[in-house]
Design a protein around this motif. Structure first.
Motif, PDB file in Angstrom:
ATOM      1  N   ALA A  69     -22.555 -23.507 -20.387  1.00  0.00           N
ATOM      2  CA  ALA A  69     -22.303 -24.462 -19.302  1.00  0.00           C
ATOM      3  C   ALA A  69     -23.627 -24.827 -18.646  1.00  0.00           C
ATOM      4  O   ALA A  69     -24.656 -24.174 -18.864  1.00  0.00           O
ATOM      5  CB  ALA A  69     -21.346 -23.881 -18.265  1.00  0.00           C
TER       6      ALA A  69
ATOM      7  N   PRO B 199     -19.591 -27.930 -20.755  1.00  0.00           N
ATOM      8  CA  PRO B 199     -19.114 -28.238 -19.400  1.00  0.00           C
ATOM      9  C   PRO B 199     -20.237 -28.190 -18.376  1.00  0.00           C
ATOM     10  O   PRO B 199     -21.151 -27.368 -18.474  1.00  0.00           O
ATOM     11  CB  PRO B 199     -18.072 -27.151 -19.131  1.00  0.00           C
ATOM     12  CG  PRO B 199     -18.388 -26.054 -20.083  1.00  0.00           C
ATOM     13  CD  PRO B 199     -19.018 -26.685 -21.278  1.00  0.00           C
TER      14      PRO B 199
ATOM     15  N   GLU C 101     -10.257 -29.978 -12.560  1.00  0.00           N
ATOM     16  CA  GLU C 101      -9.522 -29.068 -13.444  1.00  0.00           C
ATOM     17  C   GLU C 101      -9.408 -27.682 -12.815  1.00  0.00           C
ATOM     18  O   GLU C 101      -8.360 -27.034 -12.893  1.00  0.00           O
ATOM     19  CB  GLU C 101     -10.232 -28.971 -14.798  1.00  0.00           C
ATOM     20  CG  GLU C 101      -9.521 -28.075 -15.795  1.00  0.00           C
ATOM     21  CD  GLU C 101     -10.256 -27.969 -17.122  1.00  0.00           C
ATOM     22  OE1 GLU C 101      -9.809 -27.188 -17.984  1.00  0.00           O
ATOM     23  OE2 GLU C 101     -11.283 -28.654 -17.291  1.00  0.00           O
TER      24      GLU C 101
ATOM     25  N   ASP D  98     -19.757 -31.631 -12.536  1.00  0.00           N
ATOM     26  CA  ASP D  98     -18.967 -32.774 -12.992  1.00  0.00           C
ATOM     27  C   ASP D  98     -17.634 -32.777 -12.238  1.00  0.00           C
ATOM     28  O   ASP D  98     -16.911 -31.773 -12.254  1.00  0.00           O
ATOM     29  CB  ASP D  98     -18.728 -32.660 -14.501  1.00  0.00           C
ATOM     30  CG  ASP D  98     -17.975 -33.852 -15.075  1.00  0.00           C
ATOM     31  OD1 ASP D  98     -17.302 -34.565 -14.304  1.00  0.00           O
ATOM     32  OD2 ASP D  98     -18.047 -34.061 -16.295  1.00  0.00           O
TER      33      ASP D  98
ATOM     34  N   HIS E  63     -20.762 -27.796 -14.326  1.00  0.00           N
ATOM     35  CA  HIS E  63     -20.041 -27.391 -13.120  1.00  0.00           C
ATOM     36  C   HIS E  63     -20.038 -28.462 -12.038  1.00  0.00           C
ATOM     37  O   HIS E  63     -19.146 -28.491 -11.186  1.00  0.00           O
ATOM     38  CB  HIS E  63     -20.652 -26.107 -12.548  1.00  0.00           C
ATOM     39  CG  HIS E  63     -20.432 -24.914 -13.408  1.00  0.00           C
ATOM     40  ND1 HIS E  63     -20.985 -23.682 -13.130  1.00  0.00           N
ATOM     41  CD2 HIS E  63     -19.717 -24.743 -14.551  1.00  0.00           C
ATOM     42  CE1 HIS E  63     -20.624 -22.812 -14.056  1.00  0.00           C
ATOM     43  NE2 HIS E  63     -19.863 -23.433 -14.935  1.00  0.00           N
TER      44      HIS E  63
ATOM     45  N   VAL F 124     -14.625 -31.317 -14.006  1.00  0.00           N
ATOM     46  CA  VAL F 124     -14.576 -29.851 -14.100  1.00  0.00           C
ATOM     47  C   VAL F 124     -14.014 -29.267 -12.809  1.00  0.00           C
ATOM     48  O   VAL F 124     -13.194 -28.339 -12.824  1.00  0.00           O
ATOM     49  CB  VAL F 124     -15.982 -29.288 -14.395  1.00  0.00           C
ATOM     50  CG1 VAL F 124     -15.993 -27.763 -14.288  1.00  0.00           C
ATOM     51  CG2 VAL F 124     -16.454 -29.721 -15.781  1.00  0.00           C
TER      52      VAL F 124
END
Length: 382
Positions: A33, A78, A88, A82, A80, A85
């Motif tokens: 990530a 991914p 979710e 974003d 963090h 993200v």
């Protein structure tokens, strides 16, 4: 930085990539990530999280250079910071897939906080309010701190003092309630002095702080956060991390931390009577964090730290207003006229404490109610 199919190379300032001892690299396959980060108040850093649960914080010469590297990261890595993200994670927490601890860690990361940056260290709330009982009753509401209020507003008498002072500041541009912050490098090192003494010595010009101001008792520290006009500090993740040990509570190195004015040696941190050991303290603290009572009120604290009540008029209404230095952003630096002014502002903000990035545009949903939030619920910064 140089990115190949297999590795990311990073060149420290002033060292050529041709110098094999100067360039550092990480395998792309080990990166699980990433997250955009700050270097001071400059929006130009990047954190990479590895398979082995370590991370590295890299600072670039510019935002443009950082974004170039971000765009070259493997598809599917991914980030963090974003909004997708974060959205979710809100749903996963609401459904109980993420624990409160895991969720707060992710929110901290999404809001620019990092274990590699003392000026933006992850912030966690005081949850337990009882440090004197011999037995901890986690089913009793009075055992818990009121998470609907910032730490500075828990004591009504002290809050009245802050409010009177605020009323006397009407002639200045940015009146505030609190002249100190809930998270700053000095506070982080206050908690971690036993396992990171070299950092404290660096901060304190080669010596430890006065013994009476050291982290020597949980009861004393919480009492200070409730009554001291210059103390509104929250906690750090280590207080809840059952997998990381309890080194920060134990003076394993036998550091010479001195004696208090009462003659007590500052050694291991004094635990509340209900804790049998440092590990037991952390285990019970974590149990409180994951409790139904805490889960019910945690969204209010999230609003205060990461959400709609962390800034502006909402912060003022919720008694959550800090000195203007806590709200400085990279764009504020760009508006300053001189390098000296920028350097002074940046130093002040980093030493004083910085409010986390704003994550949410509306009140955080209660647990069980946030599974289907709209995309615009999470603020997009990048």
């Amino acid at each position: 930085a140089v990115l190949t199919n297999d590795r990311i190379y990073f060149q420290p300032a002033g060292i050529s990539l041709s110098n094999e001892t100067g360039a550092t690299f990480w395998m792309i396959r080990d990166i699980v990530a990433s997250a955009r980060r700050y270097d001071g108040l400059k929006d130009c850093a990047l954190e990479l999280f590895m398979k082995d649960e370590t991370s590295v914080l890299l600072s670039f010469d510019s935002n443009k250079e950082r974004e170039l590297v971000m765009n070259l990261m493997p598809v599917g890595t991914p980030c963090h910071t974003d909004p997708k993200v974060v959205l979710e994670a809100v749903g996963q927490w609401s459904k109980g897939v993420l624990s409160n601890f895991e969720y707060l860690l992710l929110l901290n990361s999404a809001a620019g906080r990092s274990f590699n940056d003392l000026s933006r260290y992850p912030v966690f709330p005081w949850v337990i309010a009882d440090y004197s009982s011999t037995k901890l009753n986690l089913d009793a509401k009075e055992t818990y701190r009121d998470l609907t209020k910032p730490i500075g507003a828990l004591n009504e008498e002290r809050l009245e003092y802050f409010q009177r002072r605020l009323e006397g500041m009407q002639d200045i541009d940015h009146p505030f309630l609190y002249g100190t912050h809930y998270s700053a490098p000095g506070y982080v090192l206050y908690y971690l002095v036993r396992c990171m003494p070299e950092h404290m010595l660096c901060l304190q010009n080669g010596k430890f702080d006065s013994p009476d101001r050291m982290f020597h008792s949980l009861d004393h520290t919480y009492s200070s956060a409730l009554t001291n006009h210059a103390d509104v500090k929250e906690l750090i993740p280590e207080f809840y991390d059952t997998s990381a040990g309890s080194d920060f509570l134990i003076n394993a190195r036998n550091l010479p931390l001195g004696n208090t004015q009462l003659g007590d040696r500052v050694h291991d941190c004094r635990l509340p009577p209900w804790a049998k050991s440092p590990r037991d303290f952390i285990r019970k603290n974590r149990k409180a964090l994951e409790s139904t009572i805490c889960s019910r009120n945690l969204p209010h604290w999230i609003d205060l730290i990461f959400g709609v009540n962390s800034r502006g008029e909402n912060a003022r209404r919720h008694n959550n207003l800090f000195h203007k230095a806590a709200y400085l952003r990279p764009e504020d630096l760009q508006m300053m006229e001189s390098d000296d002014e920028r350097a002074h502002a940046e130093l002040h903000a980093m030493e004083f404490g910085i409010v986390p990035d704003l994550l949410f545009t509306a009140n955080h949903p209660l647990k069980g109610e946030g599974a289907e939030m709209e995309e615009n619920f999470v603020r997009r910064r990048w």
